[in-house]
Design a protein around this motif. Sequence first.
Motif, PDB file in Angstrom:
ATOM      1  N   PHE A  80      -2.250   2.406  -9.362  1.00  0.00           N
ATOM      2  CA  PHE A  80      -1.509   2.431  -8.098  1.00  0.00           C
ATOM      3  C   PHE A  80      -2.413   2.809  -6.936  1.00  0.00           C
ATOM      4  O   PHE A  80      -2.367   2.213  -5.867  1.00  0.00           O
ATOM      5  CB  PHE A  80      -0.356   3.437  -8.157  1.00  0.00           C
ATOM      6  N   LEU A  81      -3.221   3.825  -7.160  1.00  0.00           N
ATOM      7  CA  LEU A  81      -4.087   4.314  -6.094  1.00  0.00           C
ATOM      8  C   LEU A  81      -5.122   3.259  -5.691  1.00  0.00           C
ATOM      9  O   LEU A  81      -5.347   3.024  -4.498  1.00  0.00           O
ATOM     10  CB  LEU A  81      -4.780   5.602  -6.541  1.00  0.00           C
ATOM     11  N   ILE A  82      -5.726   2.616  -6.665  1.00  0.00           N
ATOM     12  CA  ILE A  82      -6.723   1.582  -6.366  1.00  0.00           C
ATOM     13  C   ILE A  82      -6.070   0.391  -5.658  1.00  0.00           C
ATOM     14  O   ILE A  82      -6.640  -0.163  -4.709  1.00  0.00           O
ATOM     15  CB  ILE A  82      -7.456   1.140  -7.654  1.00  0.00           C
ATOM     16  N   THR A  83      -4.868   0.018  -6.070  1.00  0.00           N
ATOM     17  CA  THR A  83      -4.160  -1.078  -5.408  1.00  0.00           C
ATOM     18  C   THR A  83      -3.885  -0.736  -3.946  1.00  0.00           C
ATOM     19  O   THR A  83      -4.078  -1.575  -3.047  1.00  0.00           O
ATOM     20  CB  THR A  83      -2.837  -1.393  -6.136  1.00  0.00           C
ATOM     21  N   GLY A  84      -3.451   0.492  -3.688  1.00  0.00           N
ATOM     22  CA  GLY A  84      -3.201   0.922  -2.310  1.00  0.00           C
ATOM     23  C   GLY A  84      -4.466   0.948  -1.473  1.00  0.00           C
ATOM     24  O   GLY A  84      -4.474   0.521  -0.313  1.00  0.00           O
ATOM     25  N   ILE A  85      -5.557   1.429  -2.056  1.00  0.00           N
ATOM     26  CA  ILE A  85      -6.836   1.482  -1.332  1.00  0.00           C
ATOM     27  C   ILE A  85      -7.352   0.075  -1.038  1.00  0.00           C
ATOM     28  O   ILE A  85      -7.828  -0.207   0.070  1.00  0.00           O
ATOM     29  CB  ILE A  85      -7.872   2.311  -2.132  1.00  0.00           C
ATOM     30  N   ILE A  86      -7.232  -0.819  -2.006  1.00  0.00           N
ATOM     31  CA  ILE A  86      -7.676  -2.203  -1.795  1.00  0.00           C
ATOM     32  C   ILE A  86      -6.851  -2.865  -0.689  1.00  0.00           C
ATOM     33  O   ILE A  86      -7.396  -3.574   0.171  1.00  0.00           O
ATOM     34  CB  ILE A  86      -7.623  -3.012  -3.104  1.00  0.00           C
ATOM     35  N   ALA A  87      -5.533  -2.616  -0.689  1.00  0.00           N
ATOM     36  CA  ALA A  87      -4.678  -3.185   0.362  1.00  0.00           C
ATOM     37  C   ALA A  87      -5.105  -2.674   1.732  1.00  0.00           C
ATOM     38  O   ALA A  87      -5.182  -3.444   2.696  1.00  0.00           O
ATOM     39  CB  ALA A  87      -3.212  -2.856   0.096  1.00  0.00           C
ATOM     40  N   LEU A  88      -5.410  -1.391   1.849  1.00  0.00           N
ATOM     41  CA  LEU A  88      -5.861  -0.840   3.132  1.00  0.00           C
ATOM     42  C   LEU A  88      -7.224  -1.397   3.539  1.00  0.00           C
ATOM     43  O   LEU A  88      -7.460  -1.659   4.720  1.00  0.00           O
ATOM     44  CB  LEU A  88      -5.902   0.677   3.074  1.00  0.00           C
ATOM     45  N   LEU A  89      -8.116  -1.590   2.581  1.00  0.00           N
ATOM     46  CA  LEU A  89      -9.425  -2.174   2.893  1.00  0.00           C
ATOM     47  C   LEU A  89      -9.290  -3.621   3.370  1.00  0.00           C
ATOM     48  O   LEU A  89     -10.014  -4.051   4.279  1.00  0.00           O
ATOM     49  CB  LEU A  89     -10.352  -2.091   1.680  1.00  0.00           C
ATOM     50  N   ILE A  90      -8.367  -4.353   2.780  1.00  0.00           N
ATOM     51  CA  ILE A  90      -8.144  -5.733   3.223  1.00  0.00           C
ATOM     52  C   ILE A  90      -7.621  -5.745   4.653  1.00  0.00           C
ATOM     53  O   ILE A  90      -8.019  -6.594   5.471  1.00  0.00           O
ATOM     54  CB  ILE A  90      -7.191  -6.474   2.257  1.00  0.00           C
ATOM     55  N   ILE A  91      -6.746  -4.797   4.997  1.00  0.00           N
ATOM     56  CA  ILE A  91      -6.252  -4.702   6.374  1.00  0.00           C
ATOM     57  C   ILE A  91      -7.405  -4.440   7.338  1.00  0.00           C
ATOM     58  O   ILE A  91      -7.491  -5.049   8.406  1.00  0.00           O
ATOM     59  CB  ILE A  91      -5.164  -3.604   6.497  1.00  0.00           C
ATOM     60  N   VAL A  92      -8.309  -3.546   6.956  1.00  0.00           N
ATOM     61  CA  VAL A  92      -9.469  -3.251   7.806  1.00  0.00           C
ATOM     62  C   VAL A  92     -10.338  -4.493   7.986  1.00  0.00           C
ATOM     63  O   VAL A  92     -10.772  -4.808   9.097  1.00  0.00           O
ATOM     64  CB  VAL A  92     -10.283  -2.066   7.230  1.00  0.00           C
ATOM     65  N   VAL A  93     -10.576  -5.217   6.919  1.00  0.00           N
ATOM     66  CA  VAL A  93     -11.380  -6.446   6.995  1.00  0.00           C
ATOM     67  C   VAL A  93     -10.689  -7.479   7.874  1.00  0.00           C
ATOM     68  O   VAL A  93     -11.341  -8.148   8.696  1.00  0.00           O
ATOM     69  CB  VAL A  93     -11.657  -7.008   5.578  1.00  0.00           C
ATOM     70  N   ALA A 111       0.808  -1.226   0.000  1.00  0.00           N
ATOM     71  CA  ALA A 111       0.000   0.000   0.000  1.00  0.00           C
ATOM     72  C   ALA A 111       0.842   1.276   0.000  1.00  0.00           C
ATOM     73  O   ALA A 111       0.555   2.209  -0.756  1.00  0.00           O
ATOM     74  CB  ALA A 111      -0.945   0.002   1.208  1.00  0.00           C
ATOM     75  N   ILE A 112       1.854   1.352   0.829  1.00  0.00           N
ATOM     76  CA  ILE A 112       2.621   2.602   0.962  1.00  0.00           C
ATOM     77  C   ILE A 112       3.308   3.005  -0.343  1.00  0.00           C
ATOM     78  O   ILE A 112       3.182   4.155  -0.766  1.00  0.00           O
ATOM     79  CB  ILE A 112       3.605   2.501   2.151  1.00  0.00           C
ATOM     80  N   PRO A 113       4.030   2.109  -1.019  1.00  0.00           N
ATOM     81  CA  PRO A 113       4.628   2.535  -2.301  1.00  0.00           C
ATOM     82  C   PRO A 113       3.589   2.948  -3.346  1.00  0.00           C
ATOM     83  O   PRO A 113       3.851   3.833  -4.162  1.00  0.00           O
ATOM     84  CB  PRO A 113       5.412   1.305  -2.760  1.00  0.00           C
ATOM     85  N   CYS A 114       2.433   2.301  -3.304  1.00  0.00           N
ATOM     86  CA  CYS A 114       1.383   2.671  -4.271  1.00  0.00           C
ATOM     87  C   CYS A 114       0.918   4.107  -4.039  1.00  0.00           C
ATOM     88  O   CYS A 114       0.735   4.872  -4.986  1.00  0.00           O
ATOM     89  CB  CYS A 114       0.211   1.705  -4.180  1.00  0.00           C
ATOM     90  N   PHE A 115       0.741   4.482  -2.775  1.00  0.00           N
ATOM     91  CA  PHE A 115       0.316   5.851  -2.475  1.00  0.00           C
ATOM     92  C   PHE A 115       1.408   6.851  -2.816  1.00  0.00           C
ATOM     93  O   PHE A 115       1.140   7.903  -3.391  1.00  0.00           O
ATOM     94  CB  PHE A 115      -0.103   5.995  -1.011  1.00  0.00           C
ATOM     95  N   PHE A 116       2.652   6.532  -2.467  1.00  0.00           N
ATOM     96  CA  PHE A 116       3.744   7.449  -2.797  1.00  0.00           C
ATOM     97  C   PHE A 116       3.924   7.591  -4.299  1.00  0.00           C
ATOM     98  O   PHE A 116       4.177   8.683  -4.797  1.00  0.00           O
ATOM     99  CB  PHE A 116       5.061   6.999  -2.152  1.00  0.00           C
ATOM    100  N   ALA A 117       3.792   6.509  -5.046  1.00  0.00           N
ATOM    101  CA  ALA A 117       3.914   6.576  -6.503  1.00  0.00           C
ATOM    102  C   ALA A 117       2.810   7.438  -7.092  1.00  0.00           C
ATOM    103  O   ALA A 117       3.044   8.205  -8.036  1.00  0.00           O
ATOM    104  CB  ALA A 117       3.879   5.181  -7.105  1.00  0.00           C
ATOM    105  N   SER A 118       1.624   7.378  -6.538  1.00  0.00           N
ATOM    106  CA  SER A 118       0.508   8.186  -7.043  1.00  0.00           C
ATOM    107  C   SER A 118       0.732   9.670  -6.777  1.00  0.00           C
ATOM    108  O   SER A 118       0.449  10.503  -7.632  1.00  0.00           O
ATOM    109  CB  SER A 118      -0.796   7.759  -6.384  1.00  0.00           C
ATOM    110  N   ILE A 119       1.243  10.003  -5.622  1.00  0.00           N
ATOM    111  CA  ILE A 119       1.421  11.413  -5.260  1.00  0.00           C
ATOM    112  C   ILE A 119       2.681  11.999  -5.874  1.00  0.00           C
ATOM    113  O   ILE A 119       2.676  13.118  -6.395  1.00  0.00           O
ATOM    114  CB  ILE A 119       1.431  11.567  -3.723  1.00  0.00           C
ATOM    115  N   LEU A 120       3.779  11.261  -5.853  1.00  0.00           N
ATOM    116  CA  LEU A 120       5.051  11.795  -6.326  1.00  0.00           C
ATOM    117  C   LEU A 120       5.108  11.979  -7.837  1.00  0.00           C
ATOM    118  O   LEU A 120       5.954  12.720  -8.316  1.00  0.00           O
ATOM    119  CB  LEU A 120       6.205  10.911  -5.851  1.00  0.00           C
ATOM    120  N   GLN A 121       4.240  11.332  -8.581  1.00  0.00           N
ATOM    121  CA  GLN A 121       4.232  11.546 -10.027  1.00  0.00           C
ATOM    122  C   GLN A 121       3.739  12.946 -10.376  1.00  0.00           C
ATOM    123  O   GLN A 121       3.959  13.421 -11.473  1.00  0.00           O
ATOM    124  CB  GLN A 121       3.372  10.503 -10.732  1.00  0.00           C
TER     125      GLN A 121
END
Length: 178
Positions: free
Chosen positions: A133-146, A97-107
């Motif tokens: 990237f953003l959707i992958t990061g969000i899905i990873a965070l949602l899986i953690i919540v579940v 999740a973290i690299p996906c979010f950073f890749a989305s913002i840093l671009q």
Amino acid sequence: MHKRLPHASNLVNQVEFQSSINQNQVFMVTQSEKNTATFIHLSLLTKYFIPFGNYLFPIILWNLKKDKAAYIDQNAKQALNYQLSLLLYVVILIIVAIPCFFASILQNISFNTLITDNDFSITNLNLGGNTGFLITGIIALLIIVVIKITEFFFIIYAAVKTSNAENFNYPLTINFIK
């Protein structure tokens, strides 16, 4: 030779427990063993109050009672393996999740702005090419919540099953401790 009879309350509450590790072994489970095994499962919830309590308390209880009762030994291993498995799953999801979010913002930040000491600001936030990237990061965070929500309910369910001397195996558990 005089043979001592077990205490009446323990005799009444004894039930047979069939180990899932070795299907041929049948153990007699006393009320005290059921209570200790139930408390081991419930001690996993201490992580909400005490850091690493979900590892410390089951390990302490397991080390105190593992040689005295196979039922306690099996339940403590099951609880610890479940916690270690969840830790592994969550760490992997965070690593995704973290690299996906950073890749989305840093671009959206130009490389020239990062090299020079200019203050940078994101004036044109364009997520057009970053949605994967953003959707992958969000899905990873949602899986953690579940995982965290289901963990709470599985711990309670395991405690109830254990208090009834029924065998319970947590789902998706890797057997680190055998």
